[in-house]
Write a protein that holds these residues in place. Structure first.
Motif, PDB file in Angstrom:
ATOM      1  N   LEU A  50       1.103   7.985   5.209  1.00  0.00           N
ATOM      2  CA  LEU A  50       0.651   6.594   5.278  1.00  0.00           C
ATOM      3  C   LEU A  50       0.950   5.979   6.638  1.00  0.00           C
ATOM      4  O   LEU A  50       0.114   5.270   7.205  1.00  0.00           O
TER       5      LEU A  50
ATOM      6  N   SER B 155      -0.012  -1.129   1.708  1.00  0.00           N
ATOM      7  CA  SER B 155       0.368   0.215   1.245  1.00  0.00           C
ATOM      8  C   SER B 155       1.576   0.723   2.023  1.00  0.00           C
ATOM      9  O   SER B 155       2.292   1.611   1.565  1.00  0.00           O
TER      10      SER B 155
ATOM     11  N   TRP C  28      -6.477   6.175   1.039  1.00  0.00           N
ATOM     12  CA  TRP C  28      -5.434   5.353   0.415  1.00  0.00           C
ATOM     13  C   TRP C  28      -5.226   4.077   1.221  1.00  0.00           C
ATOM     14  O   TRP C  28      -5.154   2.982   0.677  1.00  0.00           O
ATOM     15  N   TYR C  29      -5.163   4.247   2.516  1.00  0.00           N
ATOM     16  CA  TYR C  29      -4.905   3.103   3.392  1.00  0.00           C
ATOM     17  C   TYR C  29      -6.066   2.118   3.368  1.00  0.00           C
ATOM     18  O   TYR C  29      -5.866   0.912   3.327  1.00  0.00           O
TER      19      TYR C  29
ATOM     20  N   ARG D 189      -8.085   1.685   0.901  1.00  0.00           N
ATOM     21  CA  ARG D 189      -8.139   1.088  -0.431  1.00  0.00           C
ATOM     22  C   ARG D 189      -7.129  -0.038  -0.584  1.00  0.00           C
ATOM     23  O   ARG D 189      -7.427  -1.092  -1.141  1.00  0.00           O
ATOM     24  N   TYR D 190      -5.898   0.192  -0.114  1.00  0.00           N
ATOM     25  CA  TYR D 190      -4.823  -0.769  -0.350  1.00  0.00           C
ATOM     26  C   TYR D 190      -4.424  -1.573   0.886  1.00  0.00           C
ATOM     27  O   TYR D 190      -3.633  -2.500   0.795  1.00  0.00           O
TER      28      TYR D 190
ATOM     29  N   ILE E 203       4.164  10.822   0.274  1.00  0.00           N
ATOM     30  CA  ILE E 203       3.052   9.961   0.682  1.00  0.00           C
ATOM     31  C   ILE E 203       3.398   9.012   1.823  1.00  0.00           C
ATOM     32  O   ILE E 203       2.517   8.547   2.533  1.00  0.00           O
TER      33      ILE E 203
ATOM     34  N   LYS F  29      -7.306  11.895   2.958  1.00  0.00           N
ATOM     35  CA  LYS F  29      -6.661  11.299   1.781  1.00  0.00           C
ATOM     36  C   LYS F  29      -5.817  10.099   2.173  1.00  0.00           C
ATOM     37  O   LYS F  29      -5.839   9.063   1.511  1.00  0.00           O
ATOM     38  N   ALA F  30      -5.042  10.233   3.237  1.00  0.00           N
ATOM     39  CA  ALA F  30      -4.205   9.123   3.696  1.00  0.00           C
ATOM     40  C   ALA F  30      -5.064   7.953   4.143  1.00  0.00           C
ATOM     41  O   ALA F  30      -4.762   6.791   3.831  1.00  0.00           O
TER      42      ALA F  30
END
Length: 136
Positions: A99, A86, A78-79, A81-82, A95, A74-75
């Motif tokens: 991250l 992020s 997210w990383y 993606r952004y 979060i 998941k981390a």
């Protein structure tokens, strides 16, 4: 202040914000010194996460390792993606720690990791102290 900030940036539970506000409210220390100390401690705690993240694949399946594969995925998602920006959310509870860990796993260059994370932590503490003085 340093220890509370350092620990709260790692994967261990702690609250540096409460310590900071309590120390500012006491009035015995300079708010600027407290913000600087909290920022350094919190940034170094996140740096530890980044370093451990860079070693993560070696320990991912160890029983003692505090991050599950699912949380790491998941981390990483997210990383990916952004991107490095992020890390501006590295101060956010729940979060932020994963991250900074994911940044290490994904080999974010240390200079960009450190500067973005430090800026985010500093801004958070400045806002917190500013809100304290605005309310009190």
């Amino acid at each position: 202040m340093f220890v509370a900030a350092f620990v709260s940036a790692t994967l261990l539970p702690a609250q540096s914000e409460a310590v900071l506000v309590a120390l500012v409210a006491e009035g015995e220390h300079s708010p600027w010194a407290l913000v600087a100390t909290a920022t350094v401690g919190n940034t170094l705690g996140s740096t530890l996460n980044w370093y451990l993240g860079s070693l993560a694949h070696r320990f991912l399946h160890a029983r003692w390792f505090p991050i599950s594969e699912e949380k790491l995925r998941k981390a990483e998602a997210w990383y990916h993606r952004y991107g490095r920006w992020s890390l501006l959310l590295s101060w956010v509870p729940v979060i932020g720690d994963p991250l900074t860990f994911a940044a290490g796993v994904l080999r974010e260059p240390f200079a960009s990791f450190f500067s973005i994370t430090c800026a985010a932590k500093l801004l958070r503490y400045l806002v917190l102290v500013g809100l304290y003085f605005a309310v009190c």
